[in-house]
Design an enzyme around this catalytic site. Structure first.
Site, PDB file in Angstrom:
ATOM      1  N   GLY A  20       0.842  -1.191   0.000  1.00  0.00           N
ATOM      2  CA  GLY A  20       0.000   0.000   0.000  1.00  0.00           C
ATOM      3  C   GLY A  20       0.879   1.242   0.000  1.00  0.00           C
ATOM      4  O   GLY A  20       2.083   1.161   0.209  1.00  0.00           O
ATOM      5  N   GLY A  78      -0.319  -5.358   0.491  1.00  0.00           N
ATOM      6  CA  GLY A  78      -1.484  -5.092  -0.359  1.00  0.00           C
ATOM      7  C   GLY A  78      -1.498  -5.899  -1.642  1.00  0.00           C
ATOM      8  O   GLY A  78      -2.575  -6.198  -2.183  1.00  0.00           O
ATOM      9  N   GLU A 101       5.030  -6.193   7.281  1.00  0.00           N
ATOM     10  CA  GLU A 101       4.457  -5.072   8.045  1.00  0.00           C
ATOM     11  C   GLU A 101       5.082  -4.846   9.408  1.00  0.00           C
ATOM     12  O   GLU A 101       5.073  -3.710   9.897  1.00  0.00           O
ATOM     13  CB  GLU A 101       2.948  -5.263   8.217  1.00  0.00           C
ATOM     14  CG  GLU A 101       2.134  -5.002   6.970  1.00  0.00           C
ATOM     15  CD  GLU A 101       2.142  -6.143   5.970  1.00  0.00           C
ATOM     16  OE1 GLU A 101       2.703  -7.219   6.283  1.00  0.00           O
ATOM     17  OE2 GLU A 101       1.576  -5.966   4.883  1.00  0.00           O
ATOM     18  N   ASP A 150      -2.525  -7.297   7.289  1.00  0.00           N
ATOM     19  CA  ASP A 150      -3.900  -6.862   7.032  1.00  0.00           C
ATOM     20  C   ASP A 150      -4.359  -7.386   5.671  1.00  0.00           C
ATOM     21  O   ASP A 150      -3.947  -8.462   5.261  1.00  0.00           O
ATOM     22  CB  ASP A 150      -4.012  -5.329   7.187  1.00  0.00           C
ATOM     23  CG  ASP A 150      -3.265  -4.565   6.114  1.00  0.00           C
ATOM     24  OD1 ASP A 150      -2.333  -5.124   5.509  1.00  0.00           O
ATOM     25  OD2 ASP A 150      -3.621  -3.386   5.870  1.00  0.00           O
TER      26      ASP A 150
END
Ligand code: QUE
Length: 338
Positions: free
Chosen positions: A68, A117, A140, A148
């Site tokens: 992301g 992502g 992350e 996520d």
């Protein structure tokens, strides 16, 4: 805007829809405009009977999708722009759900970097084709985020605690490894992708099976038992003690990697995966969205991690608290309540 400038390029090619993530200078990392472009493809083709499958690719030859736009999210966090942050994650996770529920094959050509992502826009559907050039990771914890994009549902379902190992250490898997781990479904050499794409354009996803080759052995094969033993522990300090008790170079290296990650993020991530093991994908995405409000907007480690890894690139983050042993488990549980 011409096709060459668009960050997401959608095309009908024969019986399929193709989607190109086209921000190669940022390794196709997803910004909000790209998330909306991908959602437009889901919306346009989900109920279009003439489109038999969708093929997702990354432009530039180096990356599928690096994750992301965490630099932009950090800027918004510093500016106190919580509305932009909320829009980004809410729309990204809605896209992940939309891909899961697409109802027909969503074919990902993972040929290059695929992190965070990028895993979210591929892993919830199939087939997921990895080449020898693929490099998959959930990195992350290095920037004090957490796994996520629905991976709190996926990672606990990988065999033998491989998902816990990937999430906490950010271990990078090459294409063959990613098939053995279960993140990808097929291994196809990158030189064969153009022919596979031409075959898919006939609208029959079974072409993938004819191009797939058996992947070389997993590089982590020798460590599978140690991964299962050490990463099953209930808390991060116990994982560290288990790694230290192994007495191997590999285990010492894993412990050293964990020591560099955000202690808060490691604890949040482990708690999230344990909860995710018992939850549906929708529940996982809800839990992740609630966590972003605390982890991104309120905790200092996310800004500091992005600064150290992606902005200043000094790789010397200053975490709070600085040591895994100083994390208060009750404070971590409280982050899940909001
Ligand atoms: C952890 C992450 C990300 C990361 C590095 C981490 C991430 C992300 C990027 C990234 C990499 C190259 C780019 C870019 C972004 O790096 O999510 O724009 O050009 O997007 O350690 O989660």
């Amino acid at each position: 805007m011409s096709d060459a400038d668009a960050t997401v390029v959608m095309r009908r090619e024969g019986a399929i829809g193709t989607v190109l993530m086209n921000r190669p200078r940022a390794l196709n990392a997803l910004d909000l405009g790209m998330i909306r472009g991908l959602q437009a493809a889901v919306d346009a083709w989900r109920d279009d009977g003439a489109v038999k499958l969708v093929l997702l690719e990354g432009a530039g030859g180096k990356a599928f999708c690096a994750g992301g736009d965490v630099r932009g999210i950090r800027d918004a966090a510093i500016a106190g722009d919580t509305a932009s942050i909320e829009a980004f994650f809410a729309e990204e996770y809605a896209l992940n759900r939309g891909i899961a529920r697409f109802g027909k094959p969503w074919v990902s050509f993972i040929d290059g970097v695929c992190m965070g992502g990028g895993i979210g826009v591929s892993v919830h559907n199939a087939p997921r084709i990895a080449t020898e050039n693929a490099l998959l990771a959930m990195p992350e914890t290095a920037i004090a985020l957490f796994p996520d994009v629905g991976t709190s549902y996926v990672l606990p379902r990988l065999p033998g605690e491989i998902g816990t190992w990937l999430a906490l250490t950010g271990a990078r898997l090459r294409g063959a490894d990613s098939v053995h781990a279960g993140l990808a479904t097929h291994f196809v050499p990158r030189a064969r992708l153009p022919d596979l794409k031409a075959a898919l354009a006939e609208g029959d996803v079974s072409a993938v099976g004819r191009f797939a080759e058996s992947p070389p052995p997993a590089s982590f094969h020798a460590h599978r038992d140690a991964i299962r033993r050490c990463f099953a522990a209930e808390a991060v300090p116990a994982i560290l003690r288990a790694l230290e008790a192994e007495g191997t170079d590999w285990a010492a290296e894993q412990a050293a990697i964990l020591r560099r990650m955000s202690p808060t993020s490691l604890s949040v991530s482990l708690e999230l995966l344990r909860r995710g093991a018992e939850a549906t994908l929708d529940e996982c995405l809800e839990m992740e969205l609630a966590l972003t409000r605390v982890v991104v907007n309120r905790h200092p480690d996310f800004r500091e991690g992005v600064r150290a890894v992606l902005v200043d690139k000094d790789n010397k983050p200053s975490w709070s608290p600085p040591r895994i042993e100083d994390v208060d488990p009750a404070a971590i549980r409280a982050m899940f309540v909001g």
